[in-house]
Scaffold this active site. Structure first.
Site, mmCIF file in Angstrom:
data_model
loop_
_atom_site.group_PDB
_atom_site.id
_atom_site.type_symbol
_atom_site.label_atom_id
_atom_site.label_comp_id
_atom_site.label_asym_id
_atom_site.label_seq_id
_atom_site.Cartn_x
_atom_site.Cartn_y
_atom_site.Cartn_z
ATOM 1 N N GLU A 1 -63.209 15.502 10.908
ATOM 2 C CA GLU A 1 -62.748 14.298 10.198
ATOM 3 C C GLU A 1 -61.047 14.500 11.572
ATOM 4 O O GLU A 1 -61.369 15.084 12.530
ATOM 5 C CB GLU A 1 -61.829 15.356 8.828
ATOM 6 C CG GLU A 1 -62.376 15.369 8.113
ATOM 7 C CD GLU A 1 -61.982 15.267 6.690
ATOM 8 O OE1 GLU A 1 -61.738 14.557 6.305
ATOM 9 O OE2 GLU A 1 -62.284 16.715 6.410
ATOM 10 N N HIS B 1 -53.598 7.620 3.563
ATOM 11 C CA HIS B 1 -55.110 7.465 3.956
ATOM 12 C C HIS B 1 -55.930 5.766 4.334
ATOM 13 O O HIS B 1 -55.369 4.916 3.589
ATOM 14 C CB HIS B 1 -55.457 7.559 2.213
ATOM 15 C CG HIS B 1 -57.343 8.942 3.105
ATOM 16 N ND1 HIS B 1 -58.491 7.666 3.720
ATOM 17 C CD2 HIS B 1 -57.665 9.430 3.238
ATOM 18 C CE1 HIS B 1 -59.200 8.628 3.996
ATOM 19 N NE2 HIS B 1 -58.427 9.918 4.294
ATOM 20 N N ARG C 1 -54.824 9.678 10.887
ATOM 21 C CA ARG C 1 -54.167 9.186 9.903
ATOM 22 C C ARG C 1 -53.309 7.507 10.256
ATOM 23 O O ARG C 1 -53.337 6.527 9.565
ATOM 24 C CB ARG C 1 -54.091 9.259 8.524
ATOM 25 C CG ARG C 1 -55.299 9.922 8.254
ATOM 26 C CD ARG C 1 -54.853 10.557 6.706
ATOM 27 N NE ARG C 1 -56.416 11.832 6.308
ATOM 28 C CZ ARG C 1 -57.050 12.870 5.950
ATOM 29 N NH1 ARG C 1 -56.231 12.669 4.983
ATOM 30 N NH2 ARG C 1 -58.151 13.192 5.155
ATOM 31 N N HIS D 1 -51.034 8.941 0.341
ATOM 32 C CA HIS D 1 -52.352 9.776 -0.224
ATOM 33 C C HIS D 1 -51.696 11.684 -0.616
ATOM 34 O O HIS D 1 -52.499 11.988 -0.661
ATOM 35 C CB HIS D 1 -53.260 9.680 0.846
ATOM 36 C CG HIS D 1 -54.455 10.551 1.012
ATOM 37 N ND1 HIS D 1 -54.874 10.425 0.137
ATOM 38 C CD2 HIS D 1 -55.024 11.570 1.772
ATOM 39 C CE1 HIS D 1 -56.255 11.966 0.132
ATOM 40 N NE2 HIS D 1 -55.475 12.125 1.108
ATOM 41 N N ARG E 1 -49.975 15.426 7.977
ATOM 42 C CA ARG E 1 -51.100 16.530 7.489
ATOM 43 C C ARG E 1 -51.923 16.371 8.043
ATOM 44 O O ARG E 1 -52.795 15.045 7.944
ATOM 45 C CB ARG E 1 -50.452 16.503 6.049
ATOM 46 C CG ARG E 1 -51.886 17.375 5.861
ATOM 47 C CD ARG E 1 -52.169 17.574 4.264
ATOM 48 N NE ARG E 1 -52.881 16.405 3.552
ATOM 49 C CZ ARG E 1 -54.019 16.560 3.527
ATOM 50 N NH1 ARG E 1 -54.621 17.019 3.952
ATOM 51 N NH2 ARG E 1 -54.669 14.867 2.670
HETATM 52 P P1 FAD Z 1 -52.606 18.973 -7.891
HETATM 53 O O1 FAD Z 1 -54.200 19.363 -7.854
HETATM 54 O O2 FAD Z 1 -52.666 17.653 -7.869
HETATM 55 O O3 FAD Z 1 -52.673 19.623 -9.274
HETATM 56 C C1 FAD Z 1 -51.435 19.168 -10.099
HETATM 57 C C2 FAD Z 1 -51.343 19.373 -11.073
HETATM 58 O O4 FAD Z 1 -50.157 19.486 -12.082
HETATM 59 C C3 FAD Z 1 -52.468 18.728 -11.707
HETATM 60 O O5 FAD Z 1 -52.951 19.665 -12.904
HETATM 61 C C4 FAD Z 1 -51.682 18.161 -13.083
HETATM 62 O O6 FAD Z 1 -51.560 18.067 -14.718
HETATM 63 C C5 FAD Z 1 -50.330 19.173 -13.082
HETATM 64 N N1 FAD Z 1 -48.856 19.025 -13.014
HETATM 65 C C6 FAD Z 1 -48.432 17.282 -12.835
HETATM 66 N N2 FAD Z 1 -47.027 17.166 -13.230
HETATM 67 C C7 FAD Z 1 -46.540 18.369 -14.587
HETATM 68 C C8 FAD Z 1 -45.874 18.815 -15.739
HETATM 69 N N3 FAD Z 1 -44.920 17.943 -15.585
HETATM 70 N N4 FAD Z 1 -46.524 19.660 -16.438
HETATM 71 C C9 FAD Z 1 -47.411 20.256 -16.501
HETATM 72 N N5 FAD Z 1 -47.969 20.125 -15.354
HETATM 73 C C10 FAD Z 1 -47.796 18.979 -14.520
HETATM 74 N N6 FAD Z 1 -57.103 17.458 0.895
HETATM 75 C C11 FAD Z 1 -58.225 18.284 1.555
HETATM 76 O O7 FAD Z 1 -57.990 19.337 2.011
HETATM 77 N N7 FAD Z 1 -58.754 17.771 1.508
HETATM 78 C C12 FAD Z 1 -59.448 17.046 1.042
HETATM 79 O O8 FAD Z 1 -60.891 16.385 0.883
HETATM 80 C C13 FAD Z 1 -59.158 16.211 0.294
HETATM 81 N N8 FAD Z 1 -58.945 15.166 -0.693
HETATM 82 C C14 FAD Z 1 -58.299 14.433 -0.979
HETATM 83 C C15 FAD Z 1 -59.088 13.230 -1.415
HETATM 84 C C16 FAD Z 1 -58.333 12.945 -2.593
HETATM 85 C C17 FAD Z 1 -58.745 11.311 -3.746
HETATM 86 C C18 FAD Z 1 -56.760 12.794 -2.969
HETATM 87 C C19 FAD Z 1 -56.077 12.330 -3.844
HETATM 88 C C20 FAD Z 1 -56.216 13.871 -2.803
HETATM 89 C C21 FAD Z 1 -57.398 14.065 -1.182
HETATM 90 N N9 FAD Z 1 -56.561 15.864 -0.943
HETATM 91 C C22 FAD Z 1 -57.274 16.792 -0.211
HETATM 92 C C23 FAD Z 1 -55.425 16.349 -1.013
HETATM 93 C C24 FAD Z 1 -55.510 17.779 -1.754
HETATM 94 O O9 FAD Z 1 -56.474 17.337 -2.867
HETATM 95 C C25 FAD Z 1 -54.207 17.772 -2.704
HETATM 96 O O10 FAD Z 1 -53.149 17.939 -2.147
HETATM 97 C C26 FAD Z 1 -54.413 19.117 -3.628
HETATM 98 O O11 FAD Z 1 -55.965 18.885 -4.473
HETATM 99 C C27 FAD Z 1 -53.280 19.422 -4.137
HETATM 100 O O12 FAD Z 1 -53.486 20.399 -4.798
HETATM 101 P P2 FAD Z 1 -52.662 21.179 -6.199
HETATM 102 O O13 FAD Z 1 -52.742 22.194 -6.979
HETATM 103 O O14 FAD Z 1 -51.086 21.448 -5.105
HETATM 104 O O15 FAD Z 1 -51.849 19.546 -6.839
HETATM 105 C C1 SIN Z 2 -60.335 12.690 3.005
HETATM 106 O O1 SIN Z 2 -61.783 12.997 2.651
HETATM 107 O O2 SIN Z 2 -60.447 11.368 3.409
HETATM 108 C C2 SIN Z 2 -59.564 13.838 2.508
HETATM 109 C C3 SIN Z 2 -59.316 14.460 3.184
HETATM 110 C C4 SIN Z 2 -57.652 14.654 3.535
HETATM 111 O O3 SIN Z 2 -57.015 14.796 2.375
HETATM 112 O O4 SIN Z 2 -57.611 16.003 4.050
#
Ligand code: FAD
Ligand code: SIN
Length: 533
Positions: A126, A244, A290, A349, A384
């Protein structure tokens, strides 16, 4: 910066529950931390909607780690630091890259099945990675990880999961600067409850929903960040928002990502005149960082008067098999990626900033920890590196739990203390008449996209500041309690982002100011953090 301490009222006779580790959020960070913590005590995961709803489940490209025998943590560190544009915490990046491979192996042992080729892991590449080091499960890596972790949590006797439980506020004693619990709103029963714990871990994800165009799901409203701010945590680096470049074009708020790995596998960008344009902007072409690609797209759309550019996947051999999720979703929208060009434009993103933590996930408020996208551990700096976020999500939970000995020693707080400590004078008061939360959300998303988006300047940021303050003052409670809480959180977070973006008079990583377009290392190799006082 001053705000209130609570957005909810602590009602008399609110039901109360005890647990050892209270984890708010069920994305990768919350689930992984729960599994680690369950070796030491009782764990309760509360999540605001269903377990399916998180950024984690939407992650496509993969998870980066120096697992390949020809790769090394040092090389991964070099790329992470380069992407972070001078503002990474080297100690934090060292933790990320050196502990990352072991955590990824644990993830695989937990059931996350990454793609293999000829008996070895099939790494993809990537943007801004010096080599192919991204493990992936086709183009739905996050969902493969999420399902594996959810299964582990459900079968663990020490872990309880409660869906539809929304964090309203964190509870603690302001003089002792501690946190011992949370005020929760159960959206199915419309009732509130109190959860008390020895450790409270915020894993609530990012803030993408502040923007009119975003890849983030509805839950990404920065609730945990805003609650942590209200109780006194330091919030750092919030001017750095990652946009993104390639999100499937449509006028829907929640848009579908077209993974960067598509460009990693040879996808090319064209403007609507059919000109391949990235060579004008970077020698790295489509795999430039990005922020560079996002600004290039903005420049091309402005020049051609179009709302999007095209991503050409037709020359990628086996695109349909390599990207089945993207293939299916595009086809549902009438686009065949093997024949048609895909219209794309940028979207918000990732939130690089967040609740400032130590390398052990500590927030500075005793008993309160943060991990995942909600946290600012220092690994991302100003930008990032792709696929470092899922990795960060499985790293700091382990480190928080390393302090389990201390955590389990902490005394249980008594119910009467909770009521004594809760000072009603600090509850946010909404306007009697004005704008309802749902309308306020649309207004906020447009303000942020227009003035606090990919390209910013002082005049626009000041205007955004005034408009957000007006929304903050004139928003009513409306008739939807959840929407109201989320909106106060989003407005609080917007104020912090604008404040930080105005302060940083240079351009770096995810923060670009057209009035200060250069990176200025002499004056700006420093961080902005805000505290509620
Ligand atoms: P999240 O996975 O967002 O989880 C947050 C949780 O908190 C959820 O369960 C939500 O319901 C809960 N929550 C929120 N507010 C409250 C509240 N008030 N009370 C109770 N619960 C709450 N990163 C990579 O490294 N590789 C990738 O390929 C990649 N692709 C991505 C593609 C997309 C479309 C997106 C949006 C992001 C991508 N990212 C990627 C970034 C990465 O997915 C996220 O940064 C990461 O998953 C965040 O994980 P997290 O557990 O911190 O939060
Ligand atoms: C992507 O698949 O382009 C998202 C990867 C990332 O946000 O790290």
């Amino acid at each position: 910066m001053i705000t209130t301490r609570y957005i909810g009222e602590l009602e008399p006779n609110t039901p109360l529950f005890y647990t050892d580790f209270l984890i708010i959020g069920s994305g990768i960070a919350g689930l992984f931390t729960a599994i680690k913590a369950a070796a030491h005590g009782q764990v309760t995961i509360l999540t605001k909607k269903s377990l399916k709803e998180s950024s984690t489940g939407l992650a496509q490209g993969g998870i980066a780690a120096a697992v390949h025998e020809e790769d090394s943590p040092f090389l991964h560190m070099e790329d992470s630091l380069e992407a972070g544009a001078g503002l990474c915490d080297i100690g934090a990046v060292n933790v990320l890259v050196s502990e990352g491979p072991e955590r990824v192996r644990e993830l695989m042992a937990a059931g996350a099945a990454f793609d293999m080729k000829d008996g070895s892991i099939d790494f993809t590449r990537e943007g801004a990675h010096g080599r192919a080091r991204v493990l992936h499960a086709a183009d739905a890596t996050g969902e493969a990880i999420r399902v594996a972790l959810v299964k582990q949590c459900f079968t663990h006797p020490e872990i309880t999961v409660r869906e539809n439980h929304f964090l309203i506020d964190l509870l603690g004693n302001s003089e002792r600067e501690d946190c011992y619990g949370a005020l929760i709103y159960d959206t199915t029963t419309d009732r509130q409850s109190i959860y008390l714990a020895r450790a409270i871990i915020i894993a609530t994800g990012g803030a993408g929903q502040l923007y009119a165009n975003t890849t983030n799901p509805d839950i990404a409203t920065a609730d945990g960040l805003a609650a942590a701010f209200r109780i006194g945590c330091e919030i750092a680096d919030m001017e750095f928002i990652q946009f993104h470049p390639t999100v499937l074009f449509s006028h829907e708020t929640q848009r579908f990502l077209i993974s960067e790995s598509v460009r990693g596998e040879g996808g090319q960008l064209y403007n609507i005149r059919g000109e391949r344009f990235m060579s004008k902007y970077s020698p790295m072409l489509e795999l430039a960082p990005r922020d560079v690609v996002a600004r290039a797209i903005l420049s091309e759309t402005t020049a051609t008067g179009s709302e999007y550019v095209f991503l050409d996947m037709t020359k990628i051999e086996g695109a349909k098999e390599r990207f089945p999720n993207i293939y299916r979703t595009c086809l549902e929208r009438g686009i065949d990626i093997e024949k048609d060009m895909v219209p794309v434009s940028p979207g918000a993103h990732y939130t690089m900033g967040g609740i400032k933590t130590s390398l052990w996930g500590e927030t500075g408020i005793y008993g309160l920890y943060a991990c995942g996208e909600a946290a600012c551990t220092g690994v991302h700096g100003a930008n990032r590196l792709a696929s470092n976020s899922l990795l960060e999500g499985i790293l700091f939970g382990e480190r928080i739990v390393a302090k389990a000995g201390e955590i389990m020693y902490r005394r249980k707080v008594r119910e009467e203390e909770v009521y004594q400590d809760f000072d009603r004078a600090w509850v946010h008061r909404s306007a009697e008449e004005g704008i309802a939360p749902r309308e306020a959300k649309k207004a906020l998303q447009n303000i942020m996209w227009e003035h606090v988006g990919i390209i910013r300047d002082e005049q626009g940021l000041k205007q955004a500041g005034q408009e957000v303050e007006k929304l903050y003052r004139t928003m009513t409670r409306g008739d939807d309690r959840l929407a109201y809480y989320e909106m106060v959180n989003m407005l609080t977070t917007a104020r912090i982002i604008i404040h930080a973006a105005l302060w940083r008079r240079e351009s770096r990583g995810g923060h670009y100011r057209s009035d200060y377009p250069q990176r200025d290392d002499i004056h700006w190799l420093k961080h902005m953090s805000v505290v509620n006082c």
